[in-house]
Design an enzyme around this catalytic site. Structure first.
Site, short mmCIF file in Angstrom:
data_model
loop_
_atom_site.label_atom_id
_atom_site.label_comp_id
_atom_site.label_asym_id
_atom_site.label_seq_id
_atom_site.Cartn_x
_atom_site.Cartn_y
_atom_site.Cartn_z
CG ASP A 175 -35.37 21.51 60.75
OD1 ASP A 175 -36.09 22.07 59.91
OD2 ASP A 175 -35.75 21.20 61.88
CG HIS B 15 -39.16 20.98 60.71
ND1 HIS B 15 -38.47 21.72 61.65
CD2 HIS B 15 -40.48 21.21 60.94
CE1 HIS B 15 -39.34 22.37 62.41
NE2 HIS B 15 -40.56 22.08 61.99
CB SER C 137 -41.61 23.39 64.96
OG SER C 137 -41.30 24.29 63.94
#
Length: 686
Positions: A623, A658, A538
């Protein structure tokens, strides 16, 4: 896109797209990938998946062995430590051969019959992704609200279960965060709704059971803020929290009066951060008021909340960060951090006692855990370290005695914590700053520069990656890897200033800290550039992208998981989830100063014709935090520009978001693939 075989390098087509801001022109050849439904986009992602699968096919058996090895260390028929709330003991358990949790409870005593609340294994049938969150039990214990996501996009539908009849009510509330709070009438729920496009949580609604017309009770008009709603531990108040990176505002309503009007606790003022907890006739306020960078604890009367009436309970300290408080009937528990290390402080309300729990090393993590009961002398906390499995500990704050309720079992018969060594070391950054690292390796490792080493970091949003135990990591350690967590600026490991020095116009400190840690590890012969690997996800994936542009020669391989790579374009697009709420973290590129600074480090904008190390990139089609096209575009451009013949793989999970795959063990397959990628580069295949 031209059809290619699974062994050919996927080459994405180029369609020049002009992006102009502040008179600056950028050409994005892969802007077209933003259309999730476009057949050519899906074809490209599938081609990359096929290529990755084919080129890693020689590791397939090894991946399966790693998966089974990881899985075999985990106790399949496991259960949580029960906790008591409002007359019931609540338990989460897993059964052998099943990948999802089962939620149960027992009334009054653990010896009583078990009542099934939710079996997620049954509920997940027919879904490629499934996540249940936000279980909230009504005060009369007869109903439960919960949230369901079946796409991985963190868009939850709230439903309500009648615990007496075991039936799901007709109430279904879509586009929510999944959590809800019950008023004391057992008929009213308060929940947070998300914007359908940006996924920003921005509205709080009131829902009456059986009614379809919910009432909007609060709307956050500032797009840089999000909202949530919860119930105070005292059960007296429903609290709306409105938050941004730098500013907070709370609204309160007595839980006995659900049809009343919320009152602002104290109006927002940019830069004023605070959070509130209720106890007796006071509110306790954790805040940075009066330039309390590391926060201090204050209190004010329930009936007079004027900020001028707030008084100090625990004063600010330059070297101690106050992270959290837990309030009990007779005790105040304060979670602190000093010199990077967690501390738990216990104060009796009457002032008769004030002490810290003792901890004895530098690579541990401790935190208060499930403490929902108010009138109790017992505190629950969790402890683990790089070499020590996690424990749940019950501490009697009155007698100062403790009992280990549960210690994580590491199955397989091979793990002995005395076979591993951990240490904390410090690198010196290019600006003279000392940067801490937590290190773990198997006993017998020599510092001769030949060891494979995986260096991990995050470094954003003030999120601290504490040293923690991992059964999965053992698969690397037992094959000779050293594992390092670099506590770079942008987290809060060394206090709030550590965070401030790694954001906005100081963001490059995060990247340089990681690189300087790598240089130190090589210099001190923990490893060498032939055996050094880096990993981040991320915002930590952004870190990997910058590191690859700045110092590719230091690494043999890099894993960038769901990476935030196209910083400027994303932060200019306020229709993308999270963008507006993050201006205080990264800066607002509509301001030329921040635009230029972001552009100077944005991984996508700074790819050059250069040699890059071996790279594995992961993405999730659904995501909601880092859109799939960021890693996809970055890989496509990297393929176009790189001058080396090293590995470059993009693996997109087409069914998840995610957090990767759902289910207890499915994510281990992704871990096994990543470890096989690293170990294969080291010539290890068993």
């Amino acid at each position: 896109m031209t059809k290619i075989s699974q062994y050919q390098v996927p080459i994405a087509k180029k369609i020049p797209h002009k992006l102009i801001k502040h008179g600056d022109v950028r050409i994005d050849n892969y802007f077209w990938m933003k259309d999730r439904e476009h057949p050519e986009v899906l074809a490209y992602l599938k081609a990359e998946n096929n290529y990755c699968e084919a080129k890693m096919s020689h590791t397939k058996r090894f991946q399966e062995e790693l998966f089974e090895e990881m899985k075999d260390r985990i106790k399949e028929d496991d259960s949580s430590v029960p906790y008591k709330y409002n007359g019931y003991w609540y338990i989460t358990k897993f059964e052998k051969g099943k990948g999802y949790p089962i939620y149960t409870r027992k009334k009054d005593s653990l010896d009583n019959p078990e009542e099934l609340l939710f079996d997620c294994n049954t509920m997940a049938e027919g879904h490629t992704y499934f996540k249940l969150v936000g279980i909230s039990i009504s005060p009369d214990n007869k109903k439960a609200s919960f949230g369901i996501d079946t796409t991985g996009r963190r868009n939850y539908t709230i439903q309500i279960k009648n615990l007496e009849t075991d039936e799901i009510e007709n109430d279904q509330i879509e586009f929510t965060t999944g959590s809800a709070s019950w008023a004391n009438d057992n008929q009213t729920l308060f929940y947070t709704k998300k914007d359908e496009l940006t996924l920003r949580s921005f509205q709080v609604y009131k829902h009456k059971l059986g009614q379809s017309d919910d009432e909007l009770v609060f709307q956050e008009g500032d797009e840089t803020f999000g909202v949530t709603v919860y119930k105070s531990k005292s059960r007296k108040y429903i609290i709306i929290a409105s938050y941004s990176t730098l500013t907070n505002e709370y609204h309160i309503l007595k839980a006995d009066e659900p049809d009343g009007k919320f009152e602002v606790f104290w109006p927002r003022k940019r830069g004023l951060e605070y959070s509130i907890a209720h106890y007796k006739d006071h509110f306790y306020i954790l805040t940075n008021k009066d330039k309390a960078t590391n926060f201090k604890l204050m209190r004010t009367s329930e009936s007079d909340r004027d900020i001028e009436k707030w008084v100090d309970v625990i004063a600010h300290k330059d070297d101690v960060l106050i992270e959290h408080i837990d309030i009990f009937k007779d005790y105040l528990v304060v979670s602190e951090r000093q010199n990077g290390l967690n501390q738990i402080r216990i104060k009796q309300w009457d002032g008769s006692d004030d002490y810290y729990l003792p901890f004895d090393n530098e690579t541990y993590t401790c935190y208060t855990s499930t403490n929902v009961e108010f009138d109790t002398d017992t505190l629950r906390y969790s402890y683990n370290a790089l070499t020590t499995p996690a424990s749940v500990i019950e501490f009697n704050m009155k007698t100062k005695t403790k009992k280990v309720l549960k210690e994580q079992e590491v199955l397989g018969g091979k793990f002995k914590k005395e076979n591993y060594i951990s240490e904390r070391i410090w690198a010196t950054g290019r600006d003279g700053t000392k940067i801490p690292m937590s290190v773990v390796y198997r006993k017998g490792i020599k510092r001769d520069g030949t060891n494979p080493l995986l260096q991990y970091a995050y470094g954003s949003y003030g999120n601290t990656i504490d040293p923690y135990f991992s059964t999965i990591r053992l698969s690397l350690l037992d094959r000779g890897f050293i594992y390092v967590i670099s506590h770079v600026r942008g987290g809060e490991y060394l206090g709030r200033k550590w965070y401030e020095d790694g954001k906005l116009l100081n963001k490059k400190n995060t990247f340089f800290d990681f690189i300087d840690c790598s240089i130190h590890l090589i210099k001190e012969r923990y490893t060498s550039s032939k055996h050094l690997y880096a990993m981040g996800g991320s915002a930590g994936g952004l870190l990997m992208g910058v590191v690859l542009n700045e110092a590719p020669e230091l690494y043999n391989g890099v894993i960038a998981a769901v990476p935030f790579m196209d910083v400027v374009t994303t932060m200019l697009d306020d229709s993308i989830p999270l963008t507006t709420g993050e201006y205080d973290e990264w800066g607002n590129p509509n301001d030329k100063l921040y635009y230029n600074y972001m552009k100077s480090y944005s991984p996508y904008d700074n790819i050059e014709k250069a040699a890059y190390p071996n790279i594995l990139v992961t993405a999730g089609l659904h995501d909601s935090q880092v859109q799939y096209w960021e890693p996809a575009k970055w890989v496509a451009k990297l393929r176009e520009m790189k001058t080396d013949s090293n590995i470059l793989f993009l693996r997109t999970n087409m069914d998840a978001g995610h957090g990767g795959s759902s289910g207890r063990f499915e994510s281990l397959k992704e871990d096994a693939e990543e470890f096989a990628f690293l170990l294969d580069l080291e010539g290890v295949n068993a």
